[in-house]
Design an enzyme around this catalytic site. Structure first.
Site, PDB file in Angstrom:
ATOM      1  N   ALA A  43       0.819  -1.210   0.000  1.00 35.89           N
ATOM      2  CA  ALA A  43       0.000   0.000   0.000  1.00 35.89           C
ATOM      3  C   ALA A  43       0.852   1.259   0.000  1.00 35.89           C
ATOM      4  CB  ALA A  43      -0.925   0.010   1.215  1.00 35.89           C
ATOM      5  N   GLY A  48       6.539   0.959   5.731  1.00 37.44           N
ATOM      6  CA  GLY A  48       7.450   0.046   5.047  1.00 37.44           C
ATOM      7  C   GLY A  48       7.509   0.305   3.553  1.00 37.44           C
ATOM      8  N   CYS A  49       6.357   0.557   2.965  1.00 34.41           N
ATOM      9  CA  CYS A  49       6.305   0.785   1.518  1.00 34.41           C
ATOM     10  C   CYS A  49       6.975   2.101   1.151  1.00 34.41           C
ATOM     11  CB  CYS A  49       4.865   0.738   1.033  1.00 34.41           C
ATOM     12  SG  CYS A  49       4.108  -0.882   1.301  1.00 34.41           S
ATOM     13  N   THR A  50       6.869   3.100   2.021  1.00 33.58           N
ATOM     14  CA  THR A  50       7.554   4.369   1.792  1.00 33.58           C
ATOM     15  C   THR A  50       9.066   4.168   1.860  1.00 33.58           C
ATOM     16  OG1 THR A  50       5.687   5.645   2.623  1.00 33.58           O
ATOM     17  CG2 THR A  50       7.842   6.737   2.638  1.00 33.58           C
ATOM     18  N   ALA A  53      10.133   2.365  -1.363  1.00 28.16           N
ATOM     19  CA  ALA A  53      10.052   3.238  -2.535  1.00 28.16           C
ATOM     20  C   ALA A  53      11.163   4.280  -2.520  1.00 28.16           C
ATOM     21  CB  ALA A  53       8.686   3.925  -2.593  1.00 28.16           C
TER      22      ALA A  53
END
Length: 158
Positions: A43, A48-50, A53
């Protein structure tokens, strides 16, 4: 636990055409002739995804100079992806797979363990696709932190 079909080196990479963070469509076949790092994340704008990325963003110069394109894929809407791109200055395409059909085709959607419970969701994964559209590496259940540095080492970049 139901195991999602997983890709292996030599398999053809499932083709796709998906909407991007800019509202345009991106097709894997349009990237033929280039090596692609396709990474699946759960998401946009989650911690974590930030981290992941931003690690890819910060590694773009070395990845590009080694001949790699990077594409992030999640079940987010193009509007959510645009906010993510703008907020974190993401410099590579983000594609939205809202029905999760592409994530499923890559084996990156299915049952997984989350805080000791079995849940269904995006399995954080990275795929290295060669110039002919075949899987070079299929990495499942990768960690958000440190994964990009490990991938660069494994690919002999830097």
């Amino acid at each position: 636990m139901t195991e999602t079909a997983r890709l292996a080196p030599g398999d053809p990479a499932p083709d796709f055409t998906l909407p991007t963070d800019t509202g345009e469509n991106l097709s894997l076949k349009d990237l033929r002739g280039r090596r692609v790092v396709l990474y699946a994340y759960p998401a946009a704008m989650t911690p974590g995804c930030t981290t992941q990325a931003c690690d890819f963003r910060d590694s773009m110069a070395s990845l590009k100079s080694a001949g790699y394109e990077v594409v992030g894929i999640s079940p987010d809407t193009p509007a959510q992806l645009a906010k993510f791109r703008e907020r974190d200055a993401i410099t590579f395409p983000l594609v939205g797979d809202q029905d999760k059909s592409v994530l499923t085709a890559y084996g990156a959607y299915g049952e997984k363990q989350l805080y000791g419970k079995t849940v269904t969701g995006v399995i954080r994964s990275t795929f290295v696709i060669d110039e002919q559209g075949r899987i070079e590496r299929a990495l499942y259940n990768v960690k958000a932190t440190g994964h990009v540095a490990k991938l660069r080492r494994d690919l002999g970049i830097d």
